[in-house]
Design a protein around this motif. Structure first.
Motif, PDB file in Angstrom:
ATOM      1  N   UNK A  35       1.055  43.558  20.213  1.00  0.00           N
ATOM      2  CA  UNK A  35       1.283  43.344  18.777  1.00  0.00           C
ATOM      3  C   UNK A  35       1.584  41.879  18.475  1.00  0.00           C
ATOM      4  N   UNK A  36       2.385  41.278  19.343  1.00  0.00           N
ATOM      5  CA  UNK A  36       2.774  39.870  19.158  1.00  0.00           C
ATOM      6  C   UNK A  36       1.540  38.964  19.171  1.00  0.00           C
ATOM      7  N   UNK A  37       0.656  39.187  20.128  1.00  0.00           N
ATOM      8  CA  UNK A  37      -0.541  38.352  20.235  1.00  0.00           C
ATOM      9  C   UNK A  37      -1.467  38.549  19.041  1.00  0.00           C
ATOM     10  N   UNK A  38      -1.605  39.774  18.597  1.00  0.00           N
ATOM     11  CA  UNK A  38      -2.432  40.020  17.410  1.00  0.00           C
ATOM     12  C   UNK A  38      -1.861  39.276  16.199  1.00  0.00           C
ATOM     13  N   UNK A  39      -0.547  39.324  16.040  1.00  0.00           N
ATOM     14  CA  UNK A  39       0.097  38.631  14.925  1.00  0.00           C
ATOM     15  C   UNK A  39      -0.079  37.117  15.050  1.00  0.00           C
ATOM     16  N   UNK A  40       0.106  36.580  16.254  1.00  0.00           N
ATOM     17  CA  UNK A  40      -0.033  35.135  16.451  1.00  0.00           C
ATOM     18  C   UNK A  40      -1.460  34.665  16.204  1.00  0.00           C
ATOM     19  N   UNK A  41      -2.434  35.450  16.636  1.00  0.00           N
ATOM     20  CA  UNK A  41      -3.835  35.090  16.389  1.00  0.00           C
ATOM     21  C   UNK A  41      -4.116  35.102  14.891  1.00  0.00           C
ATOM     22  N   UNK A  42      -3.619  36.110  14.190  1.00  0.00           N
ATOM     23  CA  UNK A  42      -3.820  36.163  12.738  1.00  0.00           C
ATOM     24  C   UNK A  42      -3.178  34.968  12.048  1.00  0.00           C
ATOM     25  N   UNK A  43      -1.962  34.622  12.460  1.00  0.00           N
ATOM     26  CA  UNK A  43      -1.268  33.479  11.856  1.00  0.00           C
ATOM     27  C   UNK A  43      -2.018  32.172  12.134  1.00  0.00           C
ATOM     28  N   UNK A  44      -2.552  32.035  13.345  1.00  0.00           N
ATOM     29  CA  UNK A  44      -3.295  30.827  13.710  1.00  0.00           C
ATOM     30  C   UNK A  44      -4.563  30.715  12.874  1.00  0.00           C
ATOM     31  N   UNK A  45      -5.264  31.820  12.716  1.00  0.00           N
ATOM     32  CA  UNK A  45      -6.511  31.797  11.952  1.00  0.00           C
ATOM     33  C   UNK A  45      -6.281  31.552  10.465  1.00  0.00           C
ATOM     34  N   UNK A  83      -8.300  31.467  20.174  1.00  0.00           N
ATOM     35  CA  UNK A  83      -7.188  31.325  19.227  1.00  0.00           C
ATOM     36  C   UNK A  83      -6.051  30.511  19.834  1.00  0.00           C
ATOM     37  N   UNK A  84      -5.769  30.726  21.122  1.00  0.00           N
ATOM     38  CA  UNK A  84      -4.706  29.961  21.774  1.00  0.00           C
ATOM     39  C   UNK A  84      -5.094  28.486  21.873  1.00  0.00           C
ATOM     40  N   UNK A  85      -6.361  28.220  22.157  1.00  0.00           N
ATOM     41  CA  UNK A  85      -6.834  26.834  22.201  1.00  0.00           C
ATOM     42  C   UNK A  85      -6.709  26.192  20.820  1.00  0.00           C
ATOM     43  N   UNK A  86      -7.082  26.925  19.783  1.00  0.00           N
ATOM     44  CA  UNK A  86      -6.963  26.390  18.422  1.00  0.00           C
ATOM     45  C   UNK A  86      -5.506  26.091  18.086  1.00  0.00           C
ATOM     46  N   UNK A  87      -4.602  26.974  18.520  1.00  0.00           N
ATOM     47  CA  UNK A  87      -3.173  26.750  18.284  1.00  0.00           C
ATOM     48  C   UNK A  87      -2.705  25.476  18.989  1.00  0.00           C
ATOM     49  N   UNK A  88      -3.069  25.339  20.268  1.00  0.00           N
ATOM     50  CA  UNK A  88      -2.650  24.154  21.022  1.00  0.00           C
ATOM     51  C   UNK A  88      -3.250  22.879  20.443  1.00  0.00           C
ATOM     52  N   UNK A  89      -4.508  22.930  20.048  1.00  0.00           N
ATOM     53  CA  UNK A  89      -5.145  21.745  19.466  1.00  0.00           C
ATOM     54  C   UNK A  89      -4.448  21.316  18.183  1.00  0.00           C
ATOM     55  N   UNK A  90      -3.981  22.274  17.417  1.00  0.00           N
ATOM     56  CA  UNK A  90      -3.325  21.954  16.148  1.00  0.00           C
ATOM     57  C   UNK A  90      -1.911  21.419  16.356  1.00  0.00           C
ATOM     58  N   UNK A  91      -1.148  22.034  17.256  1.00  0.00           N
ATOM     59  CA  UNK A  91       0.268  21.687  17.381  1.00  0.00           C
ATOM     60  C   UNK A  91       0.614  20.856  18.620  1.00  0.00           C
ATOM     61  N   UNK A  92      -0.150  20.990  19.687  1.00  0.00           N
ATOM     62  CA  UNK A  92       0.142  20.270  20.932  1.00  0.00           C
ATOM     63  C   UNK A  92      -1.142  19.674  21.503  1.00  0.00           C
TER      64      UNK A  92
END
Length: 124
Positions: A35-45, A83-92
């Motif tokens: 559930x956590x990963x689904x939520x994080x992917x949605x938030x990232x997108x 999605x994790x790559x997109x998150x890292x590219x945006x924030x780290x």
């Protein structure tokens, strides 16, 4: 008659084991990570992710990677790696894991064999 009962019992046992195998009983930690990963992917997108989400990402990924079937299912359904790559590219953007993760996210994997799919043409 005894052989019939024995074979019937064996068939029922196989049917029960097949049903239980399809049911997939997972611990609450796996369900929570899912559930956590689904939520994080949605938030990232949606562009609503925050830099403070890194601990949530890493914790949930660590837990879900212990269950490769669920990890692969999430990857196929929601593109977890991308999605994790997109998150890292945006924030780290300076994260040392980023080049390796980009390469892993660039390849789709076959759902059965885990083979990289892509251009298999000549490499000349």
């Amino acid at each position: 008659m005894d052989n019939f009962i024995l074979w019937g019992g064996l068939a029922l046992l196989v049917a029960l084991l097949t049903f239980l195998n399809q049911k997939r009983f997972y611990s609450s930690r796996v369900k929570q990570a899912y559930r956590e990963l689904r939520e994080l992917v949605d938030r990232t997108r949606c562009g609503q992710s925050e830099a403070a989400d890194l601990n949530r990402w890493e914790g949930a990924l660590k837990e879900i990677k212990r269950h490769p079937n669920e990890y692969n299912k999430l990857e196929a359904e929601i593109g977890l790696r991308r999605a994790f790559v997109a998150y890292l590219e945006q924030h780290y953007p300076q994260d040392p894991r980023l080049p390796e993760l980009r390469e892993a996210a660039a390849y789709q994997k076959d759902s059965v064999w885990g083979i990289k799919m892509g251009d298999y043409g000549s490499k000349r």
